[in-house]
Motif scaffolding. Sequence first.
Motif, PDB file in Angstrom:
ATOM      1  N   MET A   1       0.825  -1.208   0.000  1.00 24.26           N
ATOM      2  CA  MET A   1       0.000   0.000   0.000  1.00 24.26           C
ATOM      3  C   MET A   1       0.860   1.259   0.000  1.00 24.26           C
ATOM      4  O   MET A   1       0.569   2.209  -0.693  1.00 24.26           O
ATOM      5  CB  MET A   1      -0.931  -0.021   1.219  1.00 24.26           C
ATOM      6  CG  MET A   1      -1.896   1.122   1.250  1.00 24.26           C
ATOM      7  SD  MET A   1      -3.031   1.005  -0.123  1.00 24.26           S
ATOM      8  CE  MET A   1      -4.173   2.243   0.302  1.00 24.26           C
ATOM      9  N   LYS A   2       1.944   1.269   0.776  1.00 18.66           N
ATOM     10  CA  LYS A   2       2.796   2.443   0.831  1.00 18.66           C
ATOM     11  C   LYS A   2       3.452   2.730  -0.513  1.00 18.66           C
ATOM     12  O   LYS A   2       3.664   3.875  -0.878  1.00 18.66           O
ATOM     13  CB  LYS A   2       3.863   2.280   1.914  1.00 18.66           C
ATOM     14  CG  LYS A   2       3.311   2.352   3.314  1.00 18.66           C
ATOM     15  CD  LYS A   2       4.428   2.255   4.318  1.00 18.66           C
ATOM     16  CE  LYS A   2       3.872   2.335   5.713  1.00 18.66           C
ATOM     17  NZ  LYS A   2       4.918   2.276   6.714  1.00 18.66           N
ATOM     18  N   THR A   3       3.784   1.687  -1.250  1.00 19.95           N
ATOM     19  CA  THR A   3       4.396   1.875  -2.557  1.00 19.95           C
ATOM     20  C   THR A   3       3.440   2.587  -3.498  1.00 19.95           C
ATOM     21  O   THR A   3       3.831   3.506  -4.228  1.00 19.95           O
ATOM     22  CB  THR A   3       4.819   0.514  -3.155  1.00 19.95           C
ATOM     23  OG1 THR A   3       5.698  -0.120  -2.235  1.00 19.95           O
ATOM     24  CG2 THR A   3       5.496   0.687  -4.483  1.00 19.95           C
ATOM     25  N   THR A   4       2.174   2.217  -3.481  1.00 23.50           N
ATOM     26  CA  THR A   4       1.161   2.860  -4.316  1.00 23.50           C
ATOM     27  C   THR A   4       1.043   4.341  -3.958  1.00 23.50           C
ATOM     28  O   THR A   4       0.981   5.192  -4.849  1.00 23.50           O
ATOM     29  CB  THR A   4      -0.203   2.158  -4.149  1.00 23.50           C
ATOM     30  OG1 THR A   4      -0.045   0.782  -4.462  1.00 23.50           O
ATOM     31  CG2 THR A   4      -1.255   2.782  -5.040  1.00 23.50           C
ATOM     32  N   GLU A   5       1.010   4.637  -2.659  1.00 23.81           N
ATOM     33  CA  GLU A   5       0.892   6.033  -2.241  1.00 23.81           C
ATOM     34  C   GLU A   5       2.091   6.848  -2.716  1.00 23.81           C
ATOM     35  O   GLU A   5       1.946   7.984  -3.159  1.00 23.81           O
ATOM     36  CB  GLU A   5       0.765   6.114  -0.718  1.00 23.81           C
ATOM     37  CG  GLU A   5      -0.548   5.564  -0.208  1.00 23.81           C
ATOM     38  CD  GLU A   5      -0.556   5.376   1.303  1.00 23.81           C
ATOM     39  OE1 GLU A   5       0.517   5.162   1.898  1.00 23.81           O
ATOM     40  OE2 GLU A   5      -1.652   5.439   1.871  1.00 23.81           O
ATOM     41  N   ILE A   7       4.107   6.190  -5.318  1.00 27.78           N
ATOM     42  CA  ILE A   7       4.066   6.317  -6.785  1.00 27.78           C
ATOM     43  C   ILE A   7       3.071   7.404  -7.184  1.00 27.78           C
ATOM     44  O   ILE A   7       3.369   8.244  -8.038  1.00 27.78           O
ATOM     45  CB  ILE A   7       3.735   4.960  -7.451  1.00 27.78           C
ATOM     46  CG1 ILE A   7       4.926   4.009  -7.290  1.00 27.78           C
ATOM     47  CG2 ILE A   7       3.384   5.147  -8.927  1.00 27.78           C
ATOM     48  CD1 ILE A   7       4.636   2.578  -7.684  1.00 27.78           C
ATOM     49  N   LEU A   8       1.912   7.413  -6.553  1.00 24.65           N
ATOM     50  CA  LEU A   8       0.928   8.460  -6.841  1.00 24.65           C
ATOM     51  C   LEU A   8       1.490   9.837  -6.486  1.00 24.65           C
ATOM     52  O   LEU A   8       1.301  10.808  -7.224  1.00 24.65           O
ATOM     53  CB  LEU A   8      -0.376   8.193  -6.097  1.00 24.65           C
ATOM     54  CG  LEU A   8      -1.188   6.999  -6.598  1.00 24.65           C
ATOM     55  CD1 LEU A   8      -2.363   6.722  -5.668  1.00 24.65           C
ATOM     56  CD2 LEU A   8      -1.667   7.230  -8.020  1.00 24.65           C
TER      57      LEU A   8
END
Length: 171
Positions: A1-5, A7-8
């Motif tokens: 989840m942290k990776t997605t945040e 990247i966004l």
Amino acid sequence: MKTTEYILFCFYMPILCLFANFYFGTVKDRLEFITDDVTAKWLVEAFSVILPCSLIASPGIAYCINRFGYGPSTWISHSLGLLWSVLIIIPIPMLQILSFLVFSIFRAFYYSVSMVFMIDVFGMKSFGRLWGIALLFGGAITFIQHPILEMVFVTYGGDFRVVNYAQLTFF
């Protein structure tokens, strides 16, 4: 989840860097398009005085972040960005003083909220590296401002409305 945040965030931040840096570099040109040279010069001087005054907003920004968290504070930051985007579209020279003020507070708000978000989500140990990488993307995308500026002058005769509408769409 942290990776997605993250990247966004790395997609979002460079676009805001582009708009903010482009605005910095074109304030004089924007003003000269909507008013005479004397008024434009005076307004540019006003901008250079107003911009560092965002320091005055720091206690309010800190209060907002501490009281409401970075979610609502991000919403406030976006609202300020939206208001700034609307104000720069309106070709009333003296109204641009308000746009300078809103831009200054928006910029301070945005960077403050972004840093709190990064520290809260990723921790202080990772903050420096992750913030640096995000700024690297932000710096890289600002190279686009040169072709945008050329488009404004060559295609639109110095009229920044197309760029302003694109910015408004982002917010």
